[in-house]
Design a protein around this motif. Structure first.
Motif, PDB file in Angstrom:
ATOM      1  N   LEU A 197     -20.819  25.420  31.101  1.00 33.71           N
ATOM      2  CA  LEU A 197     -22.114  24.937  30.620  1.00 33.71           C
ATOM      3  C   LEU A 197     -22.311  25.118  29.118  1.00 33.71           C
ATOM      4  O   LEU A 197     -23.298  24.640  28.559  1.00 33.71           O
ATOM      5  CB  LEU A 197     -23.254  25.653  31.363  1.00 33.71           C
ATOM      6  CG  LEU A 197     -23.437  25.258  32.833  1.00 33.71           C
ATOM      7  CD1 LEU A 197     -24.439  26.179  33.495  1.00 33.71           C
ATOM      8  CD2 LEU A 197     -23.879  23.806  32.947  1.00 33.71           C
ATOM      9  N   ILE A 205     -20.460  19.768  27.837  1.00 35.58           N
ATOM     10  CA  ILE A 205     -20.679  20.397  29.135  1.00 35.58           C
ATOM     11  C   ILE A 205     -19.639  19.813  30.090  1.00 35.58           C
ATOM     12  O   ILE A 205     -19.532  18.596  30.236  1.00 35.58           O
ATOM     13  CB  ILE A 205     -22.092  20.094  29.659  1.00 35.58           C
ATOM     14  CG1 ILE A 205     -23.146  20.686  28.734  1.00 35.58           C
ATOM     15  CG2 ILE A 205     -22.273  20.609  31.078  1.00 35.58           C
ATOM     16  CD1 ILE A 205     -24.550  20.211  29.026  1.00 35.58           C
ATOM     17  N   SER A 255     -23.945  21.866  38.107  1.00 34.82           N
ATOM     18  CA  SER A 255     -24.083  21.027  36.921  1.00 34.82           C
ATOM     19  C   SER A 255     -25.536  20.763  36.576  1.00 34.82           C
ATOM     20  O   SER A 255     -26.388  20.687  37.453  1.00 34.82           O
ATOM     21  CB  SER A 255     -23.374  19.688  37.138  1.00 34.82           C
ATOM     22  OG  SER A 255     -23.560  18.836  36.032  1.00 34.82           O
ATOM     23  N   ARG A 256     -25.816  20.630  35.288  1.00 31.66           N
ATOM     24  CA  ARG A 256     -27.142  20.191  34.856  1.00 31.66           C
ATOM     25  C   ARG A 256     -27.074  18.741  34.387  1.00 31.66           C
ATOM     26  O   ARG A 256     -27.984  18.233  33.774  1.00 31.66           O
ATOM     27  CB  ARG A 256     -27.673  21.098  33.759  1.00 31.66           C
ATOM     28  CG  ARG A 256     -27.033  20.923  32.411  1.00 31.66           C
ATOM     29  CD  ARG A 256     -27.555  21.965  31.454  1.00 31.66           C
ATOM     30  NE  ARG A 256     -27.212  21.644  30.073  1.00 31.66           N
ATOM     31  CZ  ARG A 256     -27.146  22.539  29.108  1.00 31.66           C
ATOM     32  NH1 ARG A 256     -27.367  23.810  29.388  1.00 31.66           N
ATOM     33  NH2 ARG A 256     -26.858  22.184  27.879  1.00 31.66           N
ATOM     34  N   GLN A 365     -28.332  29.409  35.534  1.00 32.08           N
ATOM     35  CA  GLN A 365     -29.488  29.396  34.640  1.00 32.08           C
ATOM     36  C   GLN A 365     -30.690  30.151  35.217  1.00 32.08           C
ATOM     37  O   GLN A 365     -31.645  30.418  34.525  1.00 32.08           O
ATOM     38  CB  GLN A 365     -29.897  27.947  34.333  1.00 32.08           C
ATOM     39  CG  GLN A 365     -28.835  27.164  33.563  1.00 32.08           C
ATOM     40  CD  GLN A 365     -29.168  25.698  33.499  1.00 32.08           C
ATOM     41  OE1 GLN A 365     -29.356  25.058  34.529  1.00 32.08           O
ATOM     42  NE2 GLN A 365     -29.249  25.156  32.296  1.00 32.08           N
TER      43      GLN A 365
END
Length: 366
Positions: A197, A205, A255-256, A365
């Motif tokens: 990340l 990323i 994943s973002r 996160q």
């Protein structure tokens, strides 16, 4: 009498270079590095180097108003693997072998202040003949060279602790030969983070990216189809047999990127190109290939929520046809060649802002 002297001078000028060639050819000239240079030779070479650097930097290099200080992390990682062995680093001594080089590599914490930004750029990019200073691994990535200049500007005031944190990242160590899966992940983690990340202008990323895209990227770097001086050293140290496992590891990280659902009612310039392209200029929609769809080509990366600096940098490289990687790179060359600087900035701002706007927090996160 005068005519005789001129004749003697002409004969001497003819014989002298021939004598030097014969002297060198029969092996009498001692090329050993252990005895060093004559003082006059050292002065001549050093003076010629400094003058040449200043001249070529003045003629060839346009220094940016601001250095990319957001990219000093990857530059520090490259310095740790490729430069510190000769130049030393905060808390690290120069290799004894490097100390015996001719000329010995300088302590950069003491020397970088003697050069301006353009001159440092020229030295890092092109290297210096008759020394051990190599050129940057690829001549196509000025963005990486400027990142190294930004790092060098920070180096003199850097503590050993801050240098290690910056150059080694989450792995906390540097393997000379990172063989095996665990060491390969540690090597990648220095820049990308163990969860994939960590991101910036030179670092994307990679968490949750499609496995096929990550594997294709690793192989493109290894085959030098995708040019990067910062990736050149770690990729050459890795065993290609672990590439599939490395790609699988990062593709399975939370994943973002893929979780992001852009707002199609956004009327900004960036949103307009992302969703509809610019048909009047033959610019296709970004989400025509990179949209959040399970049926998308396995080698197309997710870009919604990617780092703003990274997106802008990659688009500029594609526009200049300096970005390779994969069998579909030529499609991006065609798509990006008509993008203006304003288009690139708008796209990067829109896509980068999606991370903070719509991303679902990942396990890393929370």
């Amino acid at each position: 009498m005068m005519e005789l002297r001129w004749k003697h001078l002409a004969i001497a000028l003819t014989i002298f270079p021939v004598a030097i060639i014969v002297f060198a050819w029969i092996g009498f000239f001692n090329i050993g590095a252990s005895t060093g240079h004559w003082k006059v030779t050292e002065w001549l070479l050093h003076s010629a180097m400094r003058t040449a650097v200043k001249t070529y930097a003045l003629l060839e290099v346009d220094a940016p108003a601001q250095l990319p200080r957001h990219d000093i992390g990857p530059a520090a990682g490259h310095f740790a693997r490729g430069c510190a062995i000769c130049h030393g680093a905060p808390g690290e001594l120069v290799s004894p072998s490097a100390q015996r080089m001719l000329p010995p590599p300088p302590d950069l914490t003491e020397k970088v202040g003697e050069w301006n930004d353009a001159e440092l750029f020229w030295i890092v990019k092109y290297g210096v003949r008759f020394t051990g200073m190599p050129a940057w691994p690829t001549q196509a990535r000025d963005d990486e060279v400027w990142a190294m200049v930004a790092f060098l500007r920070e180096l003199p005031g850097m503590s050993a602790q801050s240098y290690r944190a910056l150059s080694l990242g989450q792995s906390g160590r540097l393997e000379i030969s990172p063989r095996g899966f665990a060491n390969a992940i540690a090597e990648c983690s220095r820049c990308h983070g163990r969860d994939g990340l960590k991101a910036g202008g030179l670092v994307p990323i990679i968490a949750g990216q499609k496995e096929g895209y990550l594997l294709a990227s690793l192989r493109s770097y290894a085959d030098r189809e995708r040019r990067s001086g910062i990736m050149a050293l770690p990729i050459s140290a890795l065993d290609p047999a672990v590439f599939p496992d490395v790609a699988r590891h990062f593709s399975r990280q939370p994943s973002r990127l893929r979780q992001i659902m852009p707002d199609e009612d956004d009327r900004s310039d960036g949103a307009r190109i992302v969703f509809g392209g610019a048909p009047d200029r033959a610019i296709p929609s970004c989400f025509g290939c990179h949209g959040n769809t399970a049926i998308r080509n396995e080698t197309y990366p997710d870009i919604a929520g990617q780092d703003e600096h990274y997106i802008a940098n990659q688009l500029r490289l594609f526009r200049a046809a300096a970005r390779g990687g994969g069998q579909n790179a030529h499609l991006m060359h065609k798509s990006a060649e008509r993008l203006s600087d304003a288009d690139i900035n708008a796209l990067a701002a829109f896509l980068g802002a999606l991370a903070a706007k719509n991303a679902t927090p990942t396990a890393a996160q929370r």
